[in-house]
Scaffold this motif. Sequence first.
Motif, PDB file in Angstrom:
ATOM      1  N   LEU A 134      -4.762  11.748  -5.153  1.00 60.95           N
ATOM      2  CA  LEU A 134      -5.582  12.906  -4.606  1.00 60.95           C
ATOM      3  C   LEU A 134      -4.493  13.929  -4.041  1.00 60.95           C
ATOM      4  CD1 LEU A 134      -8.660  11.238  -3.036  1.00 60.95           C
ATOM      5  CD2 LEU A 134      -8.581  12.749  -5.158  1.00 60.95           C
ATOM      6  N   ARG A 135      -3.246  13.535  -3.755  1.00 59.26           N
ATOM      7  CA  ARG A 135      -2.194  14.717  -3.304  1.00 59.26           C
ATOM      8  C   ARG A 135      -2.000  15.387  -4.498  1.00 59.26           C
ATOM      9  NH1 ARG A 135      -0.249  10.061  -0.153  1.00 59.26           N
ATOM     10  NH2 ARG A 135       1.415  10.016  -1.593  1.00 59.26           N
ATOM     11  N   HIS A 144      -5.575   5.599  -5.155  1.00 52.83           N
ATOM     12  CA  HIS A 144      -6.493   6.729  -5.022  1.00 52.83           C
ATOM     13  C   HIS A 144      -6.173   7.965  -4.024  1.00 52.83           C
ATOM     14  CE1 HIS A 144      -9.330   4.984  -7.788  1.00 52.83           C
ATOM     15  NE2 HIS A 144      -9.774   4.012  -7.037  1.00 52.83           N
ATOM     16  N   GLU A 145      -5.702   7.342  -2.898  1.00 53.13           N
ATOM     17  CA  GLU A 145      -5.402   8.336  -1.920  1.00 53.13           C
ATOM     18  C   GLU A 145      -4.085   9.117  -2.264  1.00 53.13           C
ATOM     19  OE1 GLU A 145      -5.098   5.669   1.411  1.00 53.13           O
ATOM     20  OE2 GLU A 145      -7.248   5.829   1.804  1.00 53.13           O
ATOM     21  N   ALA A 196      -7.426   1.375  -3.124  1.00 54.17           N
ATOM     22  CA  ALA A 196      -7.752   2.470  -2.267  1.00 54.17           C
ATOM     23  C   ALA A 196      -6.283   3.345  -2.021  1.00 54.17           C
ATOM     24  CB  ALA A 196      -8.194   2.031  -0.977  1.00 54.17           C
ATOM     25  N   ALA A 197      -5.320   2.680  -1.834  1.00 51.20           N
ATOM     26  CA  ALA A 197      -4.032   3.338  -1.412  1.00 51.20           C
ATOM     27  C   ALA A 197      -3.588   4.222  -2.779  1.00 51.20           C
ATOM     28  CB  ALA A 197      -2.858   2.324  -1.118  1.00 51.20           C
ATOM     29  N   ASN A 233     -14.854   2.072   2.227  1.00 48.80           N
ATOM     30  CA  ASN A 233     -14.400   3.190   1.220  1.00 48.80           C
ATOM     31  C   ASN A 233     -15.091   4.273   1.025  1.00 48.80           C
ATOM     32  OD1 ASN A 233     -11.691   2.020   1.241  1.00 48.80           O
ATOM     33  ND2 ASN A 233     -12.148   1.014  -0.870  1.00 48.80           N
ATOM     34  N   LYS A 268       0.944  -1.189   0.146  1.00 45.44           N
ATOM     35  CA  LYS A 268       0.005  -0.013   0.165  1.00 45.44           C
ATOM     36  C   LYS A 268       0.966   1.357   0.040  1.00 45.44           C
ATOM     37  CE  LYS A 268      -2.604  -1.570   3.327  1.00 45.44           C
ATOM     38  NZ  LYS A 268      -3.626  -1.842   4.605  1.00 45.44           N
ATOM     39  N   SER A 279       0.648   4.078  -2.889  1.00 44.93           N
ATOM     40  CA  SER A 279       0.645   5.436  -2.533  1.00 44.93           C
ATOM     41  C   SER A 279       1.603   6.373  -3.236  1.00 44.93           C
ATOM     42  CB  SER A 279       0.227   5.428  -1.111  1.00 44.93           C
ATOM     43  OG  SER A 279       0.358   6.913  -0.790  1.00 44.93           O
ATOM     44  N   LEU A 308     -13.465   7.691   1.265  1.00 41.16           N
ATOM     45  CA  LEU A 308     -12.730   8.084   0.024  1.00 41.16           C
ATOM     46  C   LEU A 308     -13.519   8.257  -1.118  1.00 41.16           C
ATOM     47  CD1 LEU A 308      -9.510   7.877  -1.238  1.00 41.16           C
ATOM     48  CD2 LEU A 308     -10.093   5.423  -1.376  1.00 41.16           C
ATOM     49  N   ARG A 317     -14.632  11.833  -1.303  1.00 43.83           N
ATOM     50  CA  ARG A 317     -13.552  12.740  -1.685  1.00 43.83           C
ATOM     51  C   ARG A 317     -13.373  12.769  -2.937  1.00 43.83           C
ATOM     52  NH1 ARG A 317      -7.224  12.542   0.496  1.00 43.83           N
ATOM     53  NH2 ARG A 317      -6.753  14.560  -0.504  1.00 43.83           N
TER      54      ARG A 317
END
Length: 376
Positions: free
Chosen positions: A174-175, A170-171, A167-168, A196, A140, A144, A199, A202
């Motif tokens: 998003l940064r 996507h997170e 999920a990692a 999720n 993950k 990320s 998430l 967001r």
Amino acid sequence: MQDTDPTPASRIASLTDWLRLESARGVGLRTAHQLLAAFGSPRAIFQAGHDALAAHLGPALARALHAPPSQATRTLIDTTLAWLASPSHHVLALGDVAYPQALANIPDPPLLLYIRGRIDLLARPALAIVGSRNATVQGKANASAFAGALSDAGVCVVSGLALGIDAAAHEGALRGTGSTIAVVGTGADLFYPARNRALAERIANEGCIVSEYALGTPPTSGNFPRRNRIISGLSSGVLVIEAAAQSGSLITARVAAEQGREVFALPGSIHAPLAKGCHQLIRDGARLVETVKEVLEAMQVSPLASVPATSSTNALPTESACTELLAQLGHEPLDVDELLERLDTNISQLSMGLLALEMAGMIERLPGGKVQRIHI
């Protein structure tokens, strides 16, 4: 297949025809594409005579298409039009100007795309990142870090909103400025999996949620393998990070290769079960990658193309940072969470530092997502 009349009434009528075609009993995606190739648009299909339709479908389906819309179809049309009242909600039909051309060129593109969020992201260079739902901490962290660096370079990261690697990714994305697209296996108005939800909300606000399924479509097992072709179809390539030997991520990679997309795989320990799928992909011809730079070069995207001047996500770790990381590793294996507690850094920088040290042969990855210093 695009309605050239820009008036709202015409757009509503055109969407109604598309929804009727998509929900017509007995008409699947392949048959719908055959009809569109023969008649040009849903409107022309419904205006065609019985004999013309029967030549392609047979008399029973021809009669079904000439029948008035069912109550369920009328309800779907009303629900969709009401959903579209939100400025962040969109429905794109195959042939619309904004429909992603890369997706339109796959063998079986969706008739309709239900979109929640930033529709402009569909026009950006994109890379898919997929992997195990039961990912390790290190997996993950890698997802990320790679996603964040790709996003900082202006690449939109596409994934499937599943637990773990998706999920990692996507997170992380998003940064950055490239943001992210989540392709879901339900209606775009639903949130799945429930864990999720935050998430997904967001992503709906800052990124983009895409579905080919009608509003209200619940999660069923067959939806998710089918949506994988959209994940790869929206992307220039697919990066697989952690996948077991029998993994849904390998389906996405296979479909990507069939679509002519580049397949990348992140290697791992020969002892790690979640590395076996990636190693199989590499044996089958996937490109082995260890750094974001390698991915960007293969995509022909400059790492500095759109990186904000203040961004450090894609920066290589300094020598002093690597020295401190090695000192913290000591003699015993540690996982990423323990290292984060010991070091004043973030997950992206830590993961990039670990990648640099592994490439230099100074650390090794162990089962369970742990890393250990190599003492020579």
